[in-house]
Design an enzyme around this catalytic site. Sequence first.
Site, short mmCIF file in Angstrom:
data_model
loop_
_atom_site.label_atom_id
_atom_site.label_comp_id
_atom_site.label_asym_id
_atom_site.label_seq_id
_atom_site.Cartn_x
_atom_site.Cartn_y
_atom_site.Cartn_z
N ASP A 11 9.86 3.64 -2.07
CA ASP A 11 10.29 4.44 -3.60
C ASP A 11 11.46 3.18 -3.72
OD1 ASP A 11 11.51 6.21 -5.21
OD2 ASP A 11 13.45 7.15 -3.58
N ASP A 13 14.59 3.83 -6.48
CA ASP A 13 16.35 4.47 -6.79
C ASP A 13 16.32 5.45 -5.24
OD1 ASP A 13 16.53 3.82 -9.02
OD2 ASP A 13 15.07 4.73 -9.55
N THR A 106 6.93 4.88 -8.08
CA THR A 106 8.61 5.37 -8.53
C THR A 106 8.77 6.64 -9.34
OG1 THR A 106 10.79 5.21 -9.62
CG2 THR A 106 8.93 3.73 -10.36
N SER A 107 9.00 7.80 -8.95
CA SER A 107 9.28 9.06 -10.46
C SER A 107 9.66 8.49 -11.61
CB SER A 107 9.64 9.69 -9.45
OG SER A 107 9.41 10.20 -8.46
N LYS A 137 5.74 13.24 -7.35
CA LYS A 137 6.42 13.47 -6.13
C LYS A 137 6.93 14.86 -5.91
CE LYS A 137 7.85 8.90 -4.88
NZ LYS A 137 8.97 8.08 -5.53
N ASP A 162 14.22 8.30 0.76
CA ASP A 162 15.41 8.50 0.63
C ASP A 162 15.58 10.08 0.21
OD1 ASP A 162 17.34 8.53 -2.10
OD2 ASP A 162 14.99 7.82 -2.10
#
Length: 216
Positions: A11, A13, A106-107, A137, A162
Amino acid sequence: MKIHAEALLFDNDGTLVSSLESVHRCWTRWAEEFGITAEEFARVELHGRTAADIAAELLPADVVPTALARIEQLEVEDVPNGGVHLLPGTTAFLDSLPADRWAVVTSATRRLAEARLAAVGILPKTLVAADDVTRGKPDPEPYLLAARELGVDPARCVVFEDAPAGLRAGRAAGMTTVALTTTHQAHELDADLVVENLSALSALVTARNVEISVRS
């Protein structure tokens, strides 16, 4: 504890970089612009989810496209303002890996992810962003796509996350999960291994394998 894998999926961020200050600034302004009350906004889980999912939860469907374009603009324009910085251990850990053994999943949209990564000098060979999937996600689609692009069996991948949503995605994809306590407390994170950040880990690369160990 040692984990063996063929590919490592990160991931961005909260895992490689921190953009919490920027996210808070931009999303607060966005909510105000679109007339979302503080109470409504507080009820929505932000971290680890796509902007499309968040906007759809808060706004009428006909407003969502305009709202998505606006939040992307706000966040991209905020990158140079110092709201993005590397988390401990990121550079050393990534530098120890061959470029074809890892990916960023990543989102964020590709435009935003590339802006944030470039700002801290990370240039992944493989990047899966919100634009690349139909379900973000906690659906496993983003991580399964990354495994496919790297040509690795999902069961031989390790996910570094995270956020609970990202960890759920990794587990649903059948992957080993490593949680970092950079944005959530350890008891909130369901993973095979929980560490403070990437500085707690080392990687030993062989011809077909990466052995991940917790530093003593």
